[in-house]
Design a protein around this motif. Structure first.
Motif, mmCIF file in Angstrom:
data_model
loop_
_atom_site.group_PDB
_atom_site.id
_atom_site.type_symbol
_atom_site.label_atom_id
_atom_site.label_comp_id
_atom_site.label_asym_id
_atom_site.label_seq_id
_atom_site.Cartn_x
_atom_site.Cartn_y
_atom_site.Cartn_z
ATOM 1 N N GLU A 156 -6.494 2.713 -4.867
ATOM 2 C CA GLU A 156 -7.286 2.129 -3.778
ATOM 3 C C GLU A 156 -8.641 2.830 -3.801
ATOM 4 O O GLU A 156 -8.723 4.032 -3.587
ATOM 5 C CB GLU A 156 -6.555 2.326 -2.454
ATOM 6 N N TYR A 161 0.871 -1.167 0.000
ATOM 7 C CA TYR A 161 0.000 0.000 0.000
ATOM 8 C C TYR A 161 0.910 1.219 0.000
ATOM 9 O O TYR A 161 1.860 1.279 0.779
ATOM 10 C CB TYR A 161 -0.841 -0.064 1.276
ATOM 11 N N LEU A 211 -2.558 0.382 -4.416
ATOM 12 C CA LEU A 211 -2.186 -0.964 -4.028
ATOM 13 C C LEU A 211 -1.212 -1.500 -5.061
ATOM 14 O O LEU A 211 -1.395 -1.294 -6.263
ATOM 15 C CB LEU A 211 -3.414 -1.874 -3.978
#
Length: 95
Positions: free
Chosen positions: A89, A63, A78
């Protein structure tokens, strides 16, 4: 929708048409470290004129926070450890 359960992501909504800017295909190389994840996130963020902030590793993916040039949060991405694909994301990007 984002994968086939085997750790690879296909283009789906993210790789075609209007959403094409929100996905970066993988290179096929495994991403195994924070530095490798940062490099993949940077390849994506450069396309948007952003920079990479903090990068974290979780059990299923990496992340990374993306920031504006003055350090303000812009969005998060991501990074798929199986092949290096990068995607926005959804949750934070919708706020």
């Amino acid at each position: 929708m984002m994968g086939d359960g085997r750790g690879s992501w296909g283009p789906g909504m993210m790789g075609d048409g209007m959403m094409g800017n929100w996905w970066l295909p993988g290179t096929g190389d495994r991403v195994q470290s924070l530095d490798q994840a940062r490099q993949r996130a940077k390849a994506f963020s450069d396309r948007l004129g952003l920079r990479v902030g903090e990068v974290m590793q979780f059990s299923r993916n990496f992340y990374a926070e993306l920031q504006t040039s003055d350090g303000h949060g812009a969005t998060e991405v991501l990074v798929n450890p199986a092949d290096g694909a990068v995607q926005i994301e959804y949750g934070p990007a919708m706020m």
